[in-house]
Design an enzyme around this catalytic site. Structure first.
Site, PDB file in Angstrom:
ATOM      1  N   HIS A 159       8.182   9.362 -32.794  1.00 25.73           N
ATOM      2  CA  HIS A 159       7.862  10.687 -32.779  1.00 25.73           C
ATOM      3  C   HIS A 159       7.924  10.915 -34.421  1.00 25.73           C
ATOM      4  O   HIS A 159       6.995  11.264 -35.194  1.00 25.73           O
ATOM      5  CB  HIS A 159       9.047  11.862 -32.602  1.00 25.73           C
ATOM      6  N   GLU A 162      13.027   8.370 -30.451  1.00 22.14           N
ATOM      7  CA  GLU A 162      12.718   9.498 -31.500  1.00 22.14           C
ATOM      8  C   GLU A 162      11.956   8.955 -32.685  1.00 22.14           C
ATOM      9  O   GLU A 162      11.140   9.451 -33.412  1.00 22.14           O
ATOM     10  CB  GLU A 162      14.193   9.897 -31.912  1.00 22.14           C
ATOM     11  N   ASP A 210       6.158  13.239 -26.194  1.00 24.22           N
ATOM     12  CA  ASP A 210       6.943  13.020 -25.071  1.00 24.22           C
ATOM     13  C   ASP A 210       5.867  13.131 -24.029  1.00 24.22           C
ATOM     14  O   ASP A 210       4.669  13.678 -24.040  1.00 24.22           O
ATOM     15  CB  ASP A 210       7.854  14.150 -24.792  1.00 24.22           C
TER      16      ASP A 210
END
Length: 918
Positions: free
Chosen positions: A159, A156, A166
């Site tokens: 991101h 995460e 993803d």
């Protein structure tokens, strides 16, 4: 000289201002000032704090190795809810609050779905908003399904910090590889596993082979990829970081460009490591020689809000009705915005400062009235900002020995050449300074006082824009539960000349209604005020404050749901009237609908475009189908109106994610611009969509161990077609300000190309490929392009990197439509000469009237073969889906091949006629 200094001040301040964004810094390879917030709705459990510390500590080592010894986590603050019990280890927060959370620990967005995700609504390579973890996931209850929390955090973090996506895709879990086989969408392609159907019902489970869908020629929707528990592949963290062997991001060598992953779609087929290594973080660091130290944690417990108003009453406040407007806004803040239980004090300043009110805890209207009585009544003297701030610290210090986390709400309209004398004291205090600059002049020293921690607002002298009340109204507590916050339902104003009436309606929906407050202001004479509730009952008993030129009414209990109507009749000509309506959540267990607005940058220079964002949510669930309008005002009062869209085109990265976006390029001058957003949900248009969030860690249905599937507990299935229609609602939100420089004289030269087409899609009809996309505009997403260029290639990289050399499709009959319209174009693929071609790739550029050209669109692909399934994966019984019949009328002189169309969002197979050159 004063005006120039004021402009420079605004410019530099906007460089520093990052409203509702992260405090994270990268210092000597270590990430500092990470804020992890535990939501007040999470039941108290000290194990959650322990697990957060374990997660980050493990993640730091994993991140260090995964980034070739470049990055680690240095220090983290954990923000603990006010309703948890006291602990000697807990300290009072300084600037840390919910508005600046990097990680939020909260119940799942959808019941039973504990997948961690990162809120991301910008482009590839740009930072995300925050990471969402659930308590059960942190407590290790979902480790089999999602993997260890430490590795999840790194997934995460990539991101959040580097804007990668993803490398799996639940919407397209399988694809046709160049090997002519069906493959699971993954990176790297070397990750091994089995494709199976696994169903459980009534306590028993059944595993069977997958079936081929006769339409897509891929595995059916119930087929899943089960990875082998024991692997040797090291990549990729953005596919399944939970696999023990995975310790790397996919790079140029290991990246799977064929798979329809979100990373390929959003990042133009670049690997995650290519994106990360192109980041500013990477460019500004070198690998470390020694291992990093473990992270340091600060445990901070939210406590009662302490705020001191520091109000300028100097002589310059007498002009343009500034003192009165300040009092109107301050009264609204005291009556409605500041929360019960808060401690509030007040200081006035001109050449010197005066303590008007020591801290008073707000318990009822009595305390609010006491504070309002202390507002300044007349302007006089010079400007001594430091005097005001020092007296505010004195007021706060009498209640609390530490200033940590206390707030100073400073309003001034002028410069003060002595303000720099208290910069160090402010920076060392631990207090948060919120700064409201009224008019163009303000002192540069306040930059340092409000640096990083506080909010900043720049308000023009145009009263009809209601900017001052909006600014005060936006200063709700950063750590108060959402159910206690004041939400703005309406904020508008009008300067009336020939027409004496200001008539409109305000919608109160069922998620709000508590403490509903109507505020009317005027410039000259009290207007005639009529207000009716939804049943037609007229509301009486407005409190009229003639001195402050305002009238207000608080609706007792919970206001009636529905449309409220008002008529305001001016008694002077000209007259400026404004209305502000606020309310709180009707029920603490039902989250209210909220709107948050922002620009993508705080400072910009022509001709670079800006992007407006407005996110509409109920809780964490996106609200779709709303009408959202942005109002962007220049410092000279010119207002540009933009309709914001959630269509996945132009500036909008994802369709139907509740984030409404639009490019802004209509600059009229250098200087400050402010943003306000109005959102309205009409009957049967606005709706909640129960869909899992994007950018979430992959759920693992089970593992293959010694050739057998060991299934994980199934997660609750969600019908993504299920939508809840919302009632009518209305909201307004202030999006702060931004500064633009280097704007040339009007009219502006055309330097804006059409926006990139990002939703190119296709279907097949008879012997033609039909492309569809959202039309870009002459200037990004406004206007109409002059023409399109469509090209095809057998190589995806050739089309991406050498678009102008690829084979061009004849588009003579294609006439462009207005921006944001749906375009459609059909053509026959011909003259693909590569003998071994397995795919045809298709992309578009658009050109405007000034011959400016857009970026290459997303790339659609047509597959020229029926993929082969692994014999071990398939069930010989096909899914009963009819196969289209070929059009025999075009068979003369050509070969008939089966063509599978594979593009983002749709997969179609047909019997298709191709040229013999293929």
């Amino acid at each position: 000289m004063g005006l120039f200094r004021g402009f420079v001040f605004l410019l530099v301040l906007c460089l520093l201002h990052q409203s509702n964004t992260s405090f994270i810094k990268l210092n000597n390879n270590g990430f500092e000032d990470i804020v992890i917030v535990i939501d007040p709705s999470v039941p108290e459990d000290e194990k959650i704090i322990e697990q957060i510390e374990d997660m980050v500590t493990t993640a730091s080592t994993y991140l260090f190795e995964a980034t070739e010894k470049r990055f680690f986590f240095k220090n983290v603050s954990i923000l603990i809810p006010e309703n948890w019990k006291e602990n000697p280890q807990y300290k009072r927060p300084k600037h840390e609050n919910h508005k600046h959370a990097d990680v939020i620990v909260a119940p799942p967005t959808l019941p039973g779905r504990d997948e961690p995700y990162t809120k991301q609504f910008t482009e590839c390579g740009e930072k995300g908003e925050y990471i969402h973890f659930t308590p059960d996931l942190l407590l290790g209850k979902k480790q089999n399904e999602y993997g260890p929390p430490g590795k999840l955090f790194v997934h995460e973090w990539a991101h959040l910090r580097w804007g990668v996506f993803d490398e799996y895709n639940e919407d397209q879990p399988f694809y046709r590889a160049k090997s002519k086989k069906i493959e699971a969408t993954r990176c790297s392609a070397g990750i091994s596993g089995r494709n199976r159907v696994y169903k459980c019902q009534g306590g028993s489970c059944l595993s069977r082979a997958c079936r081929i869908d006769s339409t897509t020629k891929l595995y059916g929707k119930d087929c899943q990829f089960f990875p082998d528990k024991v692997q040797t592949e090291k990549a990729s963290i953005m596919f399944m970081q939970s696999i023990d062997s995975v310790v790397e991001f996919c790079n140029e060598k290991t990246h799977n460009q064929e798979a329809p992953s979100l990373q390929n779609i959003k990042c133009n087929f670049r690997s995650t490591w290519e994106v990360i290594s192109n980041s500013e973080d990477f460019k500004n660091t070198i690998p470390m020689v020694t291992p990093p130290p473990p992270p340091v944690f600060s445990l901070l417990k939210i406590s009662q809000r302490i705020v001191c108003l520091v109000l300028d009453k100097s002589g310059s406040m007498g002009g343009k009705d500034r003192l009165n407007r300040m009092n109107q806004a301050a009264k609204h803040f005291l009556l409605q915005t500041v929360e019960n239980g808060s401690w509030v004090g007040m200081v006035h300043f001109d050449s010197t400062a005066t303590i008007v009110n020591k801290l008073i805890q707000i318990k009822s209207s009595d305390e609010r009235n006491t504070l309002m009585a202390g507002l300044p009544t007349y302007p006089l003297g010079g400007t001594s900002i430091c005097s005001g701030i020092k007296y505010a610290f004195q007021v706060i210090g009498e209640l609390h020995s530490q200033l940590d986390g206390s707030e100073v709400l400073l309003l001034t309209d002028g410069e003060d050449n002595t303000a720099s004398s208290c910069i160090d004291e402010v920076k060392q205090s631990g207090a948060i300074v919120h700064f409201i600059a009224l008019g163009r002049a303000a002192d540069e020293a306040v930059i340092e006082m409000s640096k990083i921690t506080g909010s900043h607002f720049y308000v023009s002298d145009e009263a009809q824009n209601n900017g001052l009340i909006d600014a005060f109204g936006a200063l709700t507590s950063g750590n108060t539960d959402l159910s206690q916050k004041s939400l703005q339902l309406e904020s508008k104003g009008l300067t009336l000349n020939s027409n004496a009436w200001m008539n409109d309606t305000v919608i109160i929906d069922s998620t709000v209604g508590k403490d509903t407050f109507f505020l009317i202001t005027w410039n000259s004479l009290p207007p005639s005020i009529s207000l009716w509730d939804p049943s037609g009952t007229i509301m009486e008993n407005f409190t009229v404050d003639a001195t402050s030129k305002m009238a207000y009414l608080s609706i007792p209990g919970t206001a009636k749901v529905g449309t409220w109507a008002y008529n305001l009749q001016a008694k002077a000509n000209p007259e400026t009237l404004t209305i502000t309506v606020t309310s709180r959540a009707a029920n603490s267990s039902v989250p209210p609908i909220t709107v948050n607005a922002k620009m993508n940058k705080d400072v910009n220079s022509f001709p670079s475009p800006m992007i407006v964002y407005a996110e509409i949510l109920q809780g964490y669930v996106p609200v779709l189908g709303a009408n959202v309008t942005a109002f962007i005002e220049s410092q000279n009062g010119h207002t540009e109106v933009l309709e914001l869209l959630d269509n996945g085109a132009g500036a909008d990265s994802f369709k139907n994610d509740g984030v409404y976006s639009r490019y802004f390029t209509a600059y009229t001058e250098n200087g400050r611009y402010s943003l306000k957003v109005r959102a309205h949900g009409g009957a049967n248009t606005a709706r909640l969509k129960l869909r899992p969030p994007l950018n979430r860690a992959a759920y693992i249905p089970g593992w293959v161990v010694n050739g057998e599937i060991e299934a994980n507990p199934p997660r609750p299935e969600i019908d993504e077609d299920t939508q809840t229609t919302l009632e009518d609602f209305s909201r307004t939100a202030s999006g702060g300000a931004f500064v633009v420089s280097q704007v040339p004289s009007l009219p502006l030269p055309d330097q804006y190309p059409p926006s990139q087409i990002t939703d190119l899609d296709a279907t097949v009809h008879e012997d033609k490929i039909i492309l569809t996309w959202t039309a870009p505009g002459d200037n990004f997403d406004v206007g109409k392009v002059q023409r399109y260029i469509i090209r095809i290639s057998a190589s995806i990289l050739d089309l991406r990197d050498s678009f102008d050399d690829a084979l061009q499709v004849n588009t003579t009959d294609l006439s462009p439509k207005e921006a944001n319209s749906k375009e459609s174009f059909a053509f026959k693929p011909e003259n693909i000469s590569e003998e071994n071609a397995t795919h045809i790739f298709i992309a578009i550029k658009s050109i405007d009237k000034s011959n400016l050209t857009s970026k290459v669109s997303n790339i659609a692909q047509v597959t020229l073969f029926i993929p082969q399934a692994n014999p071990d994966d398939i069930d010989p019984t096909p899914t009963p889906t009819p196969t289209p019949t070929p059009d025999k009328s075009h068979n003369s002189g050509v070969n008939i091949s089966t063509l599978v169309l594979s593009v983002i969002g749709s997969v179609v197979i047909v019997n298709f006629i191709l040229s013999t050159t293929i």
